[in-house]
Structure formats: C-alpha cells, structure tokens
Scaffold this active site. Structure first.
Site, PDB file in Angstrom:
ATOM      1  N   HIS A   1       0.745  -1.192   0.172  1.00 44.10           N
ATOM      2  CA  HIS A   1      -0.031   0.056   0.014  1.00 44.10           C
ATOM      3  C   HIS A   1       0.880   1.150  -0.142  1.00 44.10           C
ATOM      4  O   HIS A   1       0.511   2.246  -0.601  1.00 44.10           O
ATOM      5  CB  HIS A   1      -0.684  -0.026   1.234  1.00 44.10           C
ATOM      6  CG  HIS A   1      -1.821  -1.106   0.884  1.00 44.10           C
ATOM      7  ND1 HIS A   1      -2.757  -1.511   2.167  1.00 44.10           N
ATOM      8  CD2 HIS A   1      -2.495  -1.835  -0.148  1.00 44.10           C
ATOM      9  CE1 HIS A   1      -3.524  -2.631   1.645  1.00 44.10           C
ATOM     10  NE2 HIS A   1      -3.534  -2.711   0.476  1.00 44.10           N
TER      11      HIS A   1
ATOM     12  N   HIS B   1      -8.437  -7.763  -7.686  1.00 45.76           N
ATOM     13  CA  HIS B   1      -8.660  -8.602  -6.456  1.00 45.76           C
ATOM     14  C   HIS B   1      -8.872  -7.770  -5.489  1.00 45.76           C
ATOM     15  O   HIS B   1      -7.712  -7.412  -4.491  1.00 45.76           O
ATOM     16  CB  HIS B   1      -7.183  -9.692  -6.180  1.00 45.76           C
ATOM     17  CG  HIS B   1      -7.079 -10.773  -7.319  1.00 45.76           C
ATOM     18  ND1 HIS B   1      -6.608 -10.319  -8.449  1.00 45.76           N
ATOM     19  CD2 HIS B   1      -7.569 -11.929  -7.416  1.00 45.76           C
ATOM     20  CE1 HIS B   1      -6.583 -11.507  -9.226  1.00 45.76           C
ATOM     21  NE2 HIS B   1      -7.010 -12.422  -8.660  1.00 45.76           N
TER      22      HIS B   1
ATOM     23  N   GLU C   1     -14.133  -8.505  -7.390  1.00 42.56           N
ATOM     24  CA  GLU C   1     -14.117  -9.277  -6.208  1.00 42.56           C
ATOM     25  C   GLU C   1     -15.146 -10.411  -6.431  1.00 42.56           C
ATOM     26  O   GLU C   1     -16.336 -10.183  -6.535  1.00 42.56           O
ATOM     27  CB  GLU C   1     -14.404  -8.603  -5.106  1.00 42.56           C
ATOM     28  CG  GLU C   1     -14.331  -9.448  -3.666  1.00 42.56           C
ATOM     29  CD  GLU C   1     -13.178 -10.131  -3.481  1.00 42.56           C
ATOM     30  OE1 GLU C   1     -11.926  -9.532  -3.463  1.00 42.56           O
ATOM     31  OE2 GLU C   1     -13.470 -11.306  -3.149  1.00 42.56           O
TER      32      GLU C   1
ATOM     33  N   ASP D   1     -14.965 -13.489 -11.593  1.00 43.62           N
ATOM     34  CA  ASP D   1     -13.462 -14.090 -11.896  1.00 43.62           C
ATOM     35  C   ASP D   1     -12.602 -13.084 -12.524  1.00 43.62           C
ATOM     36  O   ASP D   1     -13.097 -12.731 -13.789  1.00 43.62           O
ATOM     37  CB  ASP D   1     -13.769 -15.332 -12.427  1.00 43.62           C
ATOM     38  CG  ASP D   1     -12.262 -16.007 -12.341  1.00 43.62           C
ATOM     39  OD1 ASP D   1     -12.179 -17.105 -11.904  1.00 43.62           O
ATOM     40  OD2 ASP D   1     -11.301 -15.601 -12.738  1.00 43.62           O
TER      41      ASP D   1
ATOM     42  N   ASP E   1      -3.630  -8.393  -7.214  1.00 40.85           N
ATOM     43  CA  ASP E   1      -3.426  -8.904  -5.821  1.00 40.85           C
ATOM     44  C   ASP E   1      -3.895 -10.166  -5.467  1.00 40.85           C
ATOM     45  O   ASP E   1      -4.980 -10.112  -4.447  1.00 40.85           O
ATOM     46  CB  ASP E   1      -3.621  -7.520  -5.214  1.00 40.85           C
ATOM     47  CG  ASP E   1      -3.303  -7.768  -3.717  1.00 40.85           C
ATOM     48  OD1 ASP E   1      -2.468  -8.811  -3.215  1.00 40.85           O
ATOM     49  OD2 ASP E   1      -3.981  -7.079  -2.735  1.00 40.85           O
TER      50      ASP E   1
HETATM   51  C1  SAM Z   1      -5.236 -10.218  -1.021  1.00 41.13           C
HETATM   52  S1  SAM Z   1      -6.953 -10.102  -1.254  1.00 41.13           S
HETATM   53  C2  SAM Z   1      -6.961  -8.449  -1.776  1.00 41.13           C
HETATM   54  C3  SAM Z   1      -6.626  -7.255  -0.820  1.00 41.13           C
HETATM   55  C4  SAM Z   1      -6.497  -5.920  -1.355  1.00 41.13           C
HETATM   56  N1  SAM Z   1      -6.153  -5.902  -3.185  1.00 41.13           N
HETATM   57  C5  SAM Z   1      -6.018  -4.726  -0.666  1.00 41.13           C
HETATM   58  O1  SAM Z   1      -4.799  -4.628  -1.063  1.00 41.13           O
HETATM   59  O2  SAM Z   1      -6.611  -4.300   0.181  1.00 41.13           O
HETATM   60  C6  SAM Z   1      -7.460 -11.116  -2.658  1.00 41.13           C
HETATM   61  C7  SAM Z   1      -8.889 -10.924  -2.847  1.00 41.13           C
HETATM   62  O3  SAM Z   1      -9.020 -11.531  -4.278  1.00 41.13           O
HETATM   63  C8  SAM Z   1     -10.142 -12.382  -4.187  1.00 41.13           C
HETATM   64  N2  SAM Z   1      -9.931 -13.285  -5.088  1.00 41.13           N
HETATM   65  C9  SAM Z   1      -9.215 -14.467  -5.094  1.00 41.13           C
HETATM   66  N3  SAM Z   1      -9.129 -14.907  -6.269  1.00 41.13           N
HETATM   67  C10 SAM Z   1     -10.233 -14.114  -7.331  1.00 41.13           C
HETATM   68  C11 SAM Z   1     -10.412 -14.464  -8.618  1.00 41.13           C
HETATM   69  N4  SAM Z   1     -10.293 -15.267  -9.541  1.00 41.13           N
HETATM   70  N5  SAM Z   1     -11.672 -13.616  -8.975  1.00 41.13           N
HETATM   71  C12 SAM Z   1     -11.816 -12.400  -8.106  1.00 41.13           C
HETATM   72  N6  SAM Z   1     -11.502 -12.535  -6.912  1.00 41.13           N
HETATM   73  C13 SAM Z   1     -10.743 -13.153  -6.513  1.00 41.13           C
HETATM   74  C14 SAM Z   1     -10.481 -12.917  -2.653  1.00 41.13           C
HETATM   75  O4  SAM Z   1     -11.715 -13.313  -2.507  1.00 41.13           O
HETATM   76  C15 SAM Z   1      -9.703 -11.841  -1.899  1.00 41.13           C
HETATM   77  O5  SAM Z   1     -10.724 -10.784  -1.395  1.00 41.13           O
END
Ligand code: SAM
Length: 294
Positions: free
Chosen positions: A19, A42, A119, A144, A165
């Site tokens: 961040h 993500h 998400e 996705d 991410d």
């Molecule tokens: C590491 S967290 C994100 C943190 C956020 N970017 C932050 O820095 O505050 C990863 C997120 O990606 C989502 N996620 C994982 N695989 C995914 C996919 N294939 N498509 C969409 N979302 C996904 C998870 O549900 C999770 O909420």
C-alpha cells in the site's frame, strides 16, 4: 470456492509495503490533470475493522501498520501512505480502521478519475458494495478476475494502473497471473501494472517472476524480507486464514511494469524505511530491474 479473507492480514507488513507503493503510484498519476483509471483485480472488502474478530485473531496489523505509525518515520516517501491511513482514523485516537487498496485509491483519486473493482468472494463483494454505494466513480464487478479483466482493458482514460493482488490460494496462479498480465499488457501497453506476490520458504514465486520477465520489458521487482517466520503465526490453521500462503511467510514482493520515472528511487526509500521500522536490523528491502533488454 474462495476461502481466503483479507481481514486476517489487513495492515500486516505485506499490506504496508504494497500500500505504501500503491500510494506512490497514485500520487504520480494524480500529478497530471488528465483523468486516470485504476483497476483492482482482487479488491477484497475495501475497509477493515482492526478491532474485529479477524484482525484480532492474527494481530498482524500490530506488527505492521501499528508498528510503522509508532516508529513515526519522517521519510517523505511514506507520507502519502501515512496520510491516507490517518484519514480513516480519528486524529489522536486509536488506530481502528485500515483502508484496503480500493479505499486507498478512492481517497487519492480526483472527481474525474475512475476505479474499477473485481471481487469474486460473495461476502467480500457485498461488503465492498456497502463501502462504495455512494461513490459514482467506483464500478464493482462480482466476477472471476481472470475472465473479467480483459473486458475492462484498456480503460477509456488510457492513463492508469492495474493492481493485481491475488490470494494465491490456487498454486497455479503463480503461472496463470503472468499469462493474464501478458495479455492485458498487449491490450494496454502504456498501463502501469503492479503485481503482488508472497515470498515463501520454497520460493514458489519463481515461475511468477520468470513469467513476468518473459514479457520482454523491464520489470521493477521490490522485495521486503523480515526475520524468518514473520509475521506472528496466529491461528494459521484456519482455512480462511490462507494457511498455505501465510505459514512461514518470509517476505513480500511487488513487481511493477511500466513504473513511473524515478518510482524506483521513491519505493527504495519507502521500503528501506519500512524495513527499518518493522524489522530493525533483521529487515531488508531490495529494488531491482529484471528483463531489461536493449
Ligand atoms: C489479497 S486479497 C485483496 C486485498 C486488496 N487488494 C487490498 O490490498 O486491500 C485477494 C482478494 O481476491 C479475491 N479473489 C481471489 N481470487 C479471485 C478471482 N479469481 N477473481 C476475483 N477475486 C478473487 C479474494 O476473495 C480476496 O478478497
């Protein structure tokens, strides 16, 4: 079926590094008057309650953002990040709220900029919708990201940033992410792409970095490492805690394609300050460029 929930890790040392870098990229984009677009592939839930059950179970934020604030670093490169986090909390009060990447972006964007969020997790998506229900600059996709991202790129603005991410719950993502980034880059060659990855003892991020390197353009690689086994293990066996990802996490990495001019210098300064504040003599931060071909 996604089980990872970022609430266990919000404000931990990996978030601090990612961040702080994100804030430097957003500050750069905000310096020019032309609007920009940020895509967060993500997104997570957007905002995290540090007094809540998830944050309390791991306490990662205490060894991350709380320790950074307590250290009171005066490094200029960290100020955009520290200012954003402070803006989500009462002046002089306890640290109780931590902004995820979507909230950081929304706070640093202007009225004409746009934020596209992807998400897939139902509960995280619902929370994210709640955070941004009144912000017309923000567009949220419950899909996705591997399917949704190509349709969002290139954004009309042409200037901007994609933050990739993933939670790396699926080991194949270390190989599929560079493929996704490669096709996104072909559609949006001038976009800034920032890709987060964990550093684990078995170095499973190797194929990810090699795959990005094979995209045949300079990739800035920034890695922060702490003492072995950081952060504090916490209830690592909870499925939602992403045990495969977090157990023995030895550091955090960020790959940036098309970094702004002198971003390497500002991130090197920010990373060195984070390493010093969080890990003291056990901390290390490196910035290098890979794939730099004539
Ligand atoms: C590491 S967290 C994100 C943190 C956020 N970017 C932050 O820095 O505050 C990863 C997120 O990606 C989502 N996620 C994982 N695989 C995914 C996919 N294939 N498509 C969409 N979302 C996904 C998870 O549900 C999770 O909420």
């Amino acid at each position: 079926m996604l089980s990872y929930q970022h609430g266990y890790h919000a404000g931990g040392f990996a978030d601090v590094h990612k961040h702080a870098a994100l804030c430097l990229l957003l500050a750069h984009l905000g310096r020019k008057p032309a609007p920009f677009c940020m895509i967060d592939s993500h997104a997570g839930r957007g905002l995290y309650d540090l007094t809540g059950e998830q944050a309390g179970r791991t306490g990662e934020w205490q060894a991350g953002i709380a320790r950074l604030i307590e250290s009171a670093p005066t490094d200029e490169s960290l100020q955009p990040y520290l200012d954003v986090v402070a803006g989500f909390n009462k002046a002089g009060g306890d640290l109780v709220t931590y902004p995820g990447s979507p909230s950081i972006a929304a706070r640093m964007m202007g009225a004409a900029d746009r934020l596209l969020l992807i998400e897939a997790h139902p509960a995280e998506h619902a929370a994210l919708r709640g955070v941004f229900r009144r912000d017309r600059r923000v567009h949220i996709h419950k899909r996705d990201s591997f399917e949704a991202l190509p349709g969002l790129i290139p954004p009309a603005e042409r200037r901007g940033l994609a933050l990739i991410d993933p939670s790396y719950e699926i080991k194949a993502e270390y190989r599929s992410v560079p493929v996704m980034v490669g096709s996104a880059l072909r559609r949006w060659p001038t976009g800034i792409f920032a890709i987060w990855y964990p550093l684990l003892p078995d170095d499973r991020h190797g194929p990810l970095v090699a795959g990005l390197d094979a995209l045949a353009r300079p990739v800035l690689i920034a890695e922060l490492t702490g003492p072995a086994g950081s952060p504090a293990p916490g209830p690592a066996n909870s499925p939602a805690n992403g045990p495969a990802i977090r157990q023995g996490l030895r550091g955090t990495g960020l790959a940036v394609i098309n970094p702004p001019w002198r971003f390497d210098e500002s991130l090197a300064a920010a990373g060195a300050a984070i390493a010093r504040c969080l890990f003291g003599a056990n901390g290390n931060h490196t910035v290098r460029v890979t794939g730099d071909r004539p």
